[in-house]
Design an enzyme around this catalytic site. Structure first.
Site, PDB file in Angstrom:
ATOM      1  N   CYS A 227     -11.771  14.569   5.252  1.00 23.27           N
ATOM      2  CA  CYS A 227     -12.618  13.626   5.346  1.00 23.27           C
ATOM      3  C   CYS A 227     -13.803  13.279   4.272  1.00 23.27           C
ATOM      4  O   CYS A 227     -14.560  12.578   4.417  1.00 23.27           O
ATOM      5  CB  CYS A 227     -12.841  13.663   6.664  1.00 23.27           C
ATOM      6  SG  CYS A 227     -11.786  13.442   7.935  1.00 23.27           S
TER       7      CYS A 227
ATOM      8  N   PHE B 280      -1.956  -3.259   0.490  1.00 24.65           N
ATOM      9  CA  PHE B 280      -0.491  -3.318   0.799  1.00 24.65           C
ATOM     10  C   PHE B 280       0.422  -3.942  -0.081  1.00 24.65           C
ATOM     11  O   PHE B 280       1.233  -4.917   0.095  1.00 24.65           O
ATOM     12  CB  PHE B 280      -0.410  -4.392   2.161  1.00 24.65           C
ATOM     13  CG  PHE B 280      -1.219  -4.050   3.439  1.00 24.65           C
ATOM     14  CD1 PHE B 280      -0.802  -2.823   4.110  1.00 24.65           C
ATOM     15  CD2 PHE B 280      -2.341  -4.633   3.928  1.00 24.65           C
ATOM     16  CE1 PHE B 280      -1.253  -2.405   5.254  1.00 24.65           C
ATOM     17  CE2 PHE B 280      -2.835  -4.015   5.007  1.00 24.65           C
ATOM     18  CZ  PHE B 280      -2.384  -3.066   5.899  1.00 24.65           C
TER      19      PHE B 280
ATOM     20  N   ARG C   9       3.441  -3.728  -1.489  1.00 25.76           N
ATOM     21  CA  ARG C   9       4.727  -3.147  -1.545  1.00 25.76           C
ATOM     22  C   ARG C   9       5.632  -4.104  -1.227  1.00 25.76           C
ATOM     23  O   ARG C   9       5.394  -5.271  -0.692  1.00 25.76           O
ATOM     24  CB  ARG C   9       4.596  -2.147  -0.329  1.00 25.76           C
ATOM     25  CG  ARG C   9       3.956  -2.805   1.118  1.00 25.76           C
ATOM     26  CD  ARG C   9       3.998  -1.711   2.321  1.00 25.76           C
ATOM     27  NE  ARG C   9       2.741  -0.984   2.217  1.00 25.76           N
ATOM     28  CZ  ARG C   9       2.450   0.138   3.291  1.00 25.76           C
ATOM     29  NH1 ARG C   9       3.069   0.136   4.104  1.00 25.76           N
ATOM     30  NH2 ARG C   9       1.471   0.594   3.108  1.00 25.76           N
ATOM     31  N   GLY C  10       6.921  -3.567  -1.465  1.00 27.68           N
ATOM     32  CA  GLY C  10       7.970  -4.802  -1.103  1.00 27.68           C
ATOM     33  C   GLY C  10       7.741  -6.307  -1.611  1.00 27.68           C
ATOM     34  O   GLY C  10       8.219  -7.299  -1.117  1.00 27.68           O
TER      35      GLY C  10
END
Length: 275
Positions: free
Chosen positions: A105, A243, A245-246
Site C-alpha cells: 500500500c 479497462f 482489454r478485449g
C-alpha cells in the site's frame, strides 16, 4: 533462475491428489536508502534495477530534481543498502521513527501528500494516439510481463513512445515499478513529448500523482480508476485510460489525446464484462 524470483518446494493439491513439486515465487527484498550518511527510508522491493528505483524514489519524494544532484550512488545488495551522496543537504526529517515503505500500500496518505505540492506538475504536452495503438501497447505489455507470467506476484510498468515500448519494469510494489520508470527517465535525459505510461494496476490517486511528477500526459491501464485519481487527472491535464482489454477501453479524462470516432448512441458500460 532469473533475478527477482526464487524456487520454493511445495505440495500441490489437485482434486483428491497431492504431490510434491516446486513453484517459482517473487523475491521480496528490503532496501534501506542512506542519504549523506543518514537513513532516509527502507522499502520492500524486487531486487533488480535498484539504481533506477532509488533515483526515481528520491525524485518522487522531492529529494532530488535532476541526476546531476547525485554525486555518488552505490548499492550493497548483500547488506541491502543504497548509499547516496548529494550535492546539497537533504532534510531527512525530524522524526526519530524510521520510515518503512511496504510492498503493498505504499506510504501513509499523511506522509505522501506532504510532497505533492512541490513535485506534482500540470502536464502541458499535447499529442494523439489511436485506440488501436493503445490496445497494441497493452498487448505487447502483457507479452513482456515475464516475471508476472512465472510468479503471478508482481506489478508491471512500462514507458512507450511512437507505438513501441521502450522499457518495462516489474516489482512486488506497484509504486516501486513506477519509481523504476521515473529513475530510467531521469537517467536517460528526461521524457519525450509523446511518452505514454502503461500500468498493470488500478489508477489510484498515488499512481496518478507519480505520473504527473514524471510530466507524462497519458496513462494506460487494464484496471479501474478511482474518483480522486480522475479528479487529479482532470486538473493535471493527464489522459487516463482504463479497462484496456478485449478490444475495448474507457477514456476517463482528456479524450482529446485519443483519436476517437464518437457514436451518437452511448451505452453505460457493464462492469461485469470486464471481470
Amino acid at each position: 533462475m532469473s533475478k527477482g524470483t526464487k524456487t520454493w518446494n511445495m505440495v500441490r493439491v489437485d482434486g483428491s491428489d497431492a504431490y510434491a513439486t516446486t513453484d517459482i515465487v517473487a523475491e521480496e527484498f528490503p532496501l534501506t536508502i542512506m542519504i549523506n550518511g543518514q537513513e532516509f527510508a527502507t522499502m520492500v522491493c524486487t531486487p533488480d534495477h535498484l539504481e533506477e528505483l532509488v533515483i526515481g524514489f528520491l525524485a518522487t519524494e522531492g529529494a532530488i530534481y535532476t541526476i546531476k544532484e547525485i554525486e555518488q550512488l552505490s548499492i550493497d545488495e548483500e547488506r541491502g543498502f543504497a548509499y547516496v551522496e548529494t550535492s546539497r543537504p537533504i532534510p531527512v526529517g525530524e522524526s526519530e521513527q524510521k520510515r518503512w515503505i511496504g510492498s503493498c500500500c505504499g506510504k501513509s496518505r499523511a506522509f505522501y501528500f506532504q510532497n505533492d505540492a512541490k513535485t506534482a506538475r500540470t502536464v502541458m504536452n499535447q499529442f494523439t494516439l489511436s485506440p488501436e495503438s493503445c490496445m497494441q501497447l497493452m498487448e505487447s505489455f502483457h507479452e513482456n510481463a515475464h516475471t508476472f507470467q512465472r510468479t503471478g506476484g508482481v506489478h508491471q510498468a512500462a514507458i512507450a513512445s511512437d507505438g513501441e515500448i521502450e522499457i518495462q519494469f516489474s516489482d512486488i510494489g506497484r509504486h516501486n515499478a513506477l519509481d523504476k520508470l521515473y529513475g530510467h527517465v531521469i537517467k536517460n535525459g528526461g521524457r519525450k513529448k509523446n511518452h505514454v505510461i502503461i500500468f498493470s494496476g488500478r489508477i489510484s490517486s498515488e499512481v496518478l500523482l507519480k505520473v504527473s511528477k514524471m510530466g507524462i500526459g497519458c496513462l494506460l491501464s487494464k484496471s479501474a480508476p478511482t474518483d480522486l485519481a480522475l479528479q487529479l487527472a482532470e486538473d493535471l491535464n493527464i489522459t487516463a485510460v482504463g479497462f484496456i482489454r478485449g478490444g475495448r477501453m474507457n477514456v476517463y479524462t482528456h479524450p482529446e489525446r485519443i483519436e476517437l470516432k464518437e457514436k451518437d448512441d452511448t451505452v453505460t458500460p457493464n462492469r461485469e464484462e470486464f471481470n
